[in-house]
Design a protein around this motif. Structure first.
Motif, PDB file in Angstrom:
ATOM      1  N   ARG A  88      45.227  37.203  44.074  1.00  0.00           N
ATOM      2  CA  ARG A  88      44.067  35.976  43.747  1.00  0.00           C
ATOM      3  C   ARG A  88      44.207  35.289  45.793  1.00  0.00           C
ATOM      4  NH1 ARG A  88      40.382  34.004  42.520  1.00  0.00           N
ATOM      5  NH2 ARG A  88      41.383  31.856  41.692  1.00  0.00           N
ATOM      6  N   LYS A  89      45.484  35.502  46.186  1.00  0.00           N
ATOM      7  CA  LYS A  89      45.682  34.960  47.475  1.00  0.00           C
ATOM      8  C   LYS A  89      45.269  35.337  48.641  1.00  0.00           C
ATOM      9  CE  LYS A  89      50.031  32.388  46.605  1.00  0.00           C
ATOM     10  NZ  LYS A  89      51.703  32.516  46.281  1.00  0.00           N
ATOM     11  N   SER A  90      44.528  36.409  48.097  1.00  0.00           N
ATOM     12  CA  SER A  90      43.856  37.316  48.981  1.00  0.00           C
ATOM     13  C   SER A  90      42.374  37.471  48.957  1.00  0.00           C
ATOM     14  CB  SER A  90      44.136  38.773  49.569  1.00  0.00           C
ATOM     15  OG  SER A  90      43.602  39.817  48.247  1.00  0.00           O
ATOM     16  N   GLY A  91      42.098  36.337  47.904  1.00  0.00           N
ATOM     17  CA  GLY A  91      40.960  36.311  47.435  1.00  0.00           C
ATOM     18  C   GLY A  91      39.921  36.870  46.804  1.00  0.00           C
ATOM     19  N   GLY A  92      40.918  37.221  45.922  1.00  0.00           N
ATOM     20  CA  GLY A  92      40.107  37.758  44.726  1.00  0.00           C
ATOM     21  C   GLY A  92      39.239  37.140  44.074  1.00  0.00           C
TER      22      GLY A  92
END
Length: 134
Positions: A88-92
């Motif tokens: 999620r932190k990487s844009g997922g």
């Protein structure tokens, strides 16, 4: 002897007699079975169940294929949540923990080899996981 966690896509190749992948999947499952147990977890069971009309049918398939069901360890559930946070932190974009995270974490925590035709997320989020893939 080492166990292999068999991903849903490999099992679906057998069930559907996939013209492109069935032979590959059969060969890799045979090779894995020569080294140890073939295993699935509850997530794989749930994903696979959509192809069967009755619980007896899926259980019969698994018995014939000599595949055992192993519960997902709590440590793997915890790891799946942590990997999902990183995703999620990487844009997922997904709002729920993805099945691949539960499957990859289970194999990683238990030291099982993972047999899958979809190595992308596994390589990214479980880089030390022993993975058999095309």
């Amino acid at each position: 002897m080492s166990a292999t966690l068999v991903d849903t896509n490999v099992l679906l190749d057998l069930i559907t007699d996939d013209s492109q992948w069935a032979d590959w999947s059969i060969q890799r499952m045979d090779a894995a079975a020569a080294k140890g147990a073939l295993t699935i977890n509850d997530v794989i069971y749930a994903e696979l169940s959509v192809r069967f009309a009755a619980i007896e049918a899926i259980d019969n398939f698994l018995e014939r294929a000599r595949i055992v069901i192993a519960p997902t360890p709590r440590a793997a559930l915890f790891l799946a949540g942590k990997v999902f946070q990183r995703y999620r932190k990487s844009g997922g974009a997904r709002t729920g923990v993805l099945p691949d995270f539960f499957i990859g974490a289970h194999a990683a925590v238990t030291g099982m080899t993972l047999l899958s035709r979809d190595p992308g997320r596994y390589h990214t989020y479980f880089p030390r996981l022993e993975l058999v893939s095309p």
